[in-house]
Motif scaffolding. Structure first.
Motif, PDB file in Angstrom:
ATOM      1  N   TRP A 220      41.101  30.446  46.369  1.00 44.86           N
ATOM      2  CA  TRP A 220      40.722  29.753  45.128  1.00 44.86           C
ATOM      3  C   TRP A 220      39.255  29.336  45.229  1.00 44.86           C
ATOM      4  O   TRP A 220      38.896  28.466  46.033  1.00 44.86           O
ATOM      5  CB  TRP A 220      41.629  28.548  44.908  1.00 44.86           C
ATOM      6  N   PRO A 221      38.378  29.955  44.440  1.00 44.36           N
ATOM      7  CA  PRO A 221      36.932  29.753  44.578  1.00 44.36           C
ATOM      8  C   PRO A 221      36.509  28.286  44.505  1.00 44.36           C
ATOM      9  O   PRO A 221      36.987  27.525  43.664  1.00 44.36           O
ATOM     10  CB  PRO A 221      36.358  30.547  43.398  1.00 44.36           C
ATOM     11  N   ASP A 222      35.621  27.929  45.442  1.00 42.92           N
ATOM     12  CA  ASP A 222      34.966  26.610  45.468  1.00 42.92           C
ATOM     13  C   ASP A 222      35.913  25.436  45.662  1.00 42.92           C
ATOM     14  O   ASP A 222      35.502  24.277  45.505  1.00 42.92           O
ATOM     15  CB  ASP A 222      34.147  26.383  44.181  1.00 42.92           C
ATOM     16  N   GLN A 223      37.159  25.703  46.050  1.00 39.40           N
ATOM     17  CA  GLN A 223      38.104  24.614  46.278  1.00 39.40           C
ATOM     18  C   GLN A 223      38.057  24.143  47.729  1.00 39.40           C
ATOM     19  O   GLN A 223      37.725  24.902  48.638  1.00 39.40           O
ATOM     20  CB  GLN A 223      39.520  25.036  45.904  1.00 39.40           C
ATOM     21  N   MET A 224      38.426  22.880  47.942  1.00 42.41           N
ATOM     22  CA  MET A 224      38.379  22.290  49.273  1.00 42.41           C
ATOM     23  C   MET A 224      39.742  22.388  49.950  1.00 42.41           C
ATOM     24  O   MET A 224      40.713  22.920  49.399  1.00 42.41           O
ATOM     25  CB  MET A 224      37.949  20.824  49.183  1.00 42.41           C
ATOM     26  N   HIS A 225      39.797  21.845  51.153  1.00 40.73           N
ATOM     27  CA  HIS A 225      40.991  21.865  51.995  1.00 40.73           C
ATOM     28  C   HIS A 225      42.169  21.165  51.302  1.00 40.73           C
ATOM     29  O   HIS A 225      42.047  20.028  50.848  1.00 40.73           O
ATOM     30  CB  HIS A 225      40.663  21.168  53.315  1.00 40.73           C
ATOM     31  N   VAL A 226      43.292  21.858  51.202  1.00 37.91           N
ATOM     32  CA  VAL A 226      44.524  21.356  50.580  1.00 37.91           C
ATOM     33  C   VAL A 226      44.222  20.722  49.213  1.00 37.91           C
ATOM     34  O   VAL A 226      44.641  19.610  48.912  1.00 37.91           O
ATOM     35  CB  VAL A 226      45.272  20.370  51.503  1.00 37.91           C
ATOM     36  N   PHE A 227      43.503  21.459  48.396  1.00 28.97           N
ATOM     37  CA  PHE A 227      43.166  20.973  47.056  1.00 28.97           C
ATOM     38  C   PHE A 227      44.405  20.774  46.196  1.00 28.97           C
ATOM     39  O   PHE A 227      44.376  20.006  45.210  1.00 28.97           O
ATOM     40  CB  PHE A 227      42.193  21.933  46.366  1.00 28.97           C
ATOM     41  N   GLN A 228      45.507  21.402  46.564  1.00 23.68           N
ATOM     42  CA  GLN A 228      46.749  21.254  45.786  1.00 23.68           C
ATOM     43  C   GLN A 228      47.233  19.812  45.750  1.00 23.68           C
ATOM     44  O   GLN A 228      47.983  19.425  44.860  1.00 23.68           O
ATOM     45  CB  GLN A 228      47.852  22.139  46.386  1.00 23.68           C
ATOM     46  N   ALA A 229      46.803  19.017  46.731  1.00 16.99           N
ATOM     47  CA  ALA A 229      47.215  17.610  46.807  1.00 16.99           C
ATOM     48  C   ALA A 229      46.356  16.694  45.951  1.00 16.99           C
ATOM     49  O   ALA A 229      46.622  15.488  45.889  1.00 16.99           O
ATOM     50  CB  ALA A 229      47.158  17.140  48.264  1.00 16.99           C
ATOM     51  N   LEU A 230      45.343  17.253  45.268  1.00  9.38           N
ATOM     52  CA  LEU A 230      44.359  16.415  44.580  1.00  9.38           C
ATOM     53  C   LEU A 230      44.252  16.768  43.091  1.00  9.38           C
ATOM     54  O   LEU A 230      43.196  17.175  42.609  1.00  9.38           O
ATOM     55  CB  LEU A 230      42.990  16.579  45.253  1.00  9.38           C
ATOM     56  N   PRO A 231      45.312  16.604  42.333  1.00  8.55           N
ATOM     57  CA  PRO A 231      45.259  17.000  40.917  1.00  8.55           C
ATOM     58  C   PRO A 231      44.265  16.202  40.084  1.00  8.55           C
ATOM     59  O   PRO A 231      43.787  16.697  39.062  1.00  8.55           O
ATOM     60  CB  PRO A 231      46.700  16.779  40.434  1.00  8.55           C
ATOM     61  N   ARG A 232      43.924  14.992  40.503  1.00  9.55           N
ATOM     62  CA  ARG A 232      42.963  14.194  39.734  1.00  9.55           C
ATOM     63  C   ARG A 232      41.532  14.660  39.978  1.00  9.55           C
ATOM     64  O   ARG A 232      40.644  14.401  39.157  1.00  9.55           O
ATOM     65  CB  ARG A 232      43.088  12.713  40.095  1.00  9.55           C
ATOM     66  N   LEU A 233      41.297  15.339  41.101  1.00 11.46           N
ATOM     67  CA  LEU A 233      39.960  15.819  41.423  1.00 11.46           C
ATOM     68  C   LEU A 233      39.782  17.300  41.139  1.00 11.46           C
ATOM     69  O   LEU A 233      38.679  17.753  40.841  1.00 11.46           O
ATOM     70  CB  LEU A 233      39.648  15.557  42.910  1.00 11.46           C
ATOM     71  N   SER A 234      40.868  18.043  41.254  1.00 12.27           N
ATOM     72  CA  SER A 234      40.779  19.494  41.113  1.00 12.27           C
ATOM     73  C   SER A 234      41.665  19.982  39.962  1.00 12.27           C
ATOM     74  O   SER A 234      42.892  19.883  40.040  1.00 12.27           O
ATOM     75  CB  SER A 234      41.209  20.181  42.410  1.00 12.27           C
ATOM     76  N   PRO A 235      41.058  20.552  38.924  1.00 15.38           N
ATOM     77  CA  PRO A 235      41.859  21.122  37.833  1.00 15.38           C
ATOM     78  C   PRO A 235      42.729  22.287  38.301  1.00 15.38           C
ATOM     79  O   PRO A 235      43.709  22.638  37.638  1.00 15.38           O
ATOM     80  CB  PRO A 235      40.800  21.604  36.832  1.00 15.38           C
ATOM     81  N   GLU A 236      42.377  22.883  39.431  1.00 18.54           N
ATOM     82  CA  GLU A 236      43.132  24.022  39.938  1.00 18.54           C
ATOM     83  C   GLU A 236      44.372  23.617  40.727  1.00 18.54           C
ATOM     84  O   GLU A 236      45.206  24.459  41.064  1.00 18.54           O
ATOM     85  CB  GLU A 236      42.240  24.895  40.834  1.00 18.54           C
ATOM     86  N   ALA A 237      44.519  22.326  41.041  1.00 19.83           N
ATOM     87  CA  ALA A 237      45.621  21.883  41.895  1.00 19.83           C
ATOM     88  C   ALA A 237      46.983  22.195  41.277  1.00 19.83           C
ATOM     89  O   ALA A 237      47.862  22.755  41.937  1.00 19.83           O
ATOM     90  CB  ALA A 237      45.496  20.383  42.182  1.00 19.83           C
ATOM     91  N   ASP A 238      47.171  21.842  40.019  1.00 22.13           N
ATOM     92  CA  ASP A 238      48.468  22.068  39.383  1.00 22.13           C
ATOM     93  C   ASP A 238      48.756  23.555  39.156  1.00 22.13           C
ATOM     94  O   ASP A 238      49.874  24.010  39.439  1.00 22.13           O
ATOM     95  CB  ASP A 238      48.565  21.284  38.073  1.00 22.13           C
ATOM     96  N   PRO A 239      47.798  24.344  38.676  1.00 22.51           N
ATOM     97  CA  PRO A 239      48.072  25.779  38.553  1.00 22.51           C
ATOM     98  C   PRO A 239      48.425  26.437  39.890  1.00 22.51           C
ATOM     99  O   PRO A 239      49.325  27.284  39.948  1.00 22.51           O
ATOM    100  CB  PRO A 239      46.765  26.347  37.992  1.00 22.51           C
ATOM    101  N   ALA A 240      47.743  26.038  40.950  1.00 21.63           N
ATOM    102  CA  ALA A 240      48.046  26.613  42.272  1.00 21.63           C
ATOM    103  C   ALA A 240      49.460  26.251  42.702  1.00 21.63           C
ATOM    104  O   ALA A 240      50.203  27.093  43.218  1.00 21.63           O
ATOM    105  CB  ALA A 240      47.035  26.119  43.302  1.00 21.63           C
TER     106      ALA A 240
END
Length: 272
Positions: A220-240
């Motif tokens: 997932w481009p430009d995402q950080m470590h375990v971004f799936q845990a950070l839905p408030r910071l990463s818009p990609e967390a929920d789709p992932a």
């Protein structure tokens, strides 16, 4: 919950009564954080979202932490938890292993140990930003190309060394040596393009492919470590997480004779 030496927490946003054993499928979750910090409680948010998306109860192992409990304490606790689920009545093809970061190392160790002891393998494995190489040599090479925004390879190595102290880094259970001919369950691996452990994710893909297994690797481009845990910071967390849930449901719905898709590396996942 503590039962038969297994310590952990049921997280159920599925509407089922997980602890009673009334459901026929379950996710066994292995939390990360360098074998030394975090717990079932710290991962409750991520795991509850995974439970909701999959419609399954999740059991999170509260394995023993370093430095008080060095290798192989955590790995032994994970093995014990998997066996406990089998003993409770869950069929192996109705169990999915999931985890993040150091939980990835514990997950692959479990799969290798199952093969060695001829314990039936789970239906599938889903990993977020898995740590595979405990020497962090792969991460350091990646770091020279692009620095991780969260942590350095040296700092991460210092944390994991609390778990591996006194051990040679190339013993089989630390370097995760797989015997030729080992049959592996299908894997889904997600990693952020900005993290150093994207190198470990690539390495895991190679490991699975070397044994003719199947692994879908999503970067997932430009995402950080375990971004799936950070839905408030990463818009990609929920789709992932939704993509991971779909993979889990698909693998649980397969017949034993059905094969999964070929291994692949996806640089830019399709929009959810």
């Amino acid at each position: 919950m503590t039962e038969h030496g297994v310590v952990g927490e049921w997280v159920d946003a599925s509407g089922h009564d997980a602890a009673s054993g009334s459901t026929d499928a379950v996710v066994l979750y292995l939390h990360g954080s360098a074998f030394a910090i975090c717990s079932a409680r710290t991962h409750r948010g991520l795991v509850s979202r995974l439970s909701r998306e999959t419609g399954l109860p999740v059991f999170v192992v509260d394995y023993r932490l370093a430095p008080e409990w060095p290798f192989p304490s955590a790995a032994d606790d994970v093995e014990r938890a998997y066996q406990w689920l089998l003993d409770t009545g869950y069929e192996p093809d109705r169990i999915v292993i999931a985890g993040d970061s150091a939980g990835g190392h514990l997950a692959l160790d479990l799969i290798i140990d199952n093969a060695r002891r001829r314990v039936p393998q789970p239906a599938a494995v889903v990993l977020f930003s898995p740590l595979i190489d405990l020497t962090f040599a792969l991460a350091e090479r990646r770091e020279r190309r692009r620095k991780d925004p969260m942590i350095s390879a040296a700092a991460a190595r210092a944390l994991t060394s609390l778990y591996t102290r006194g051990q040679q880094p190339h013993i089989p259970r630390l370097r995760l040596a797989i015997e030729s001919g080992t049959v592996l369950p299908p894997f889904l691996v997600q990693a952020g393009g900005a993290e150093m452990l994207v190198a470990d994710a690539d390495h895991l893909l190679e490991i699975v492919q070397s044994e003719a297994g199947t692994c879908v690797l999503e970067i997932w481009p430009d995402q950080m470590h375990v971004f799936q845990a950070l839905p408030r910071l990463s818009p990609e967390a929920d789709p992932a997480l939704r993509r991971a849930a779909r993979f889990i449901r698909a693998e649980l719905g397969r017949l034993p004779s059905e094969s999964t898709a070929s291994s692949t590396r996806i640089e830019t996942p399709c929009s959810d």
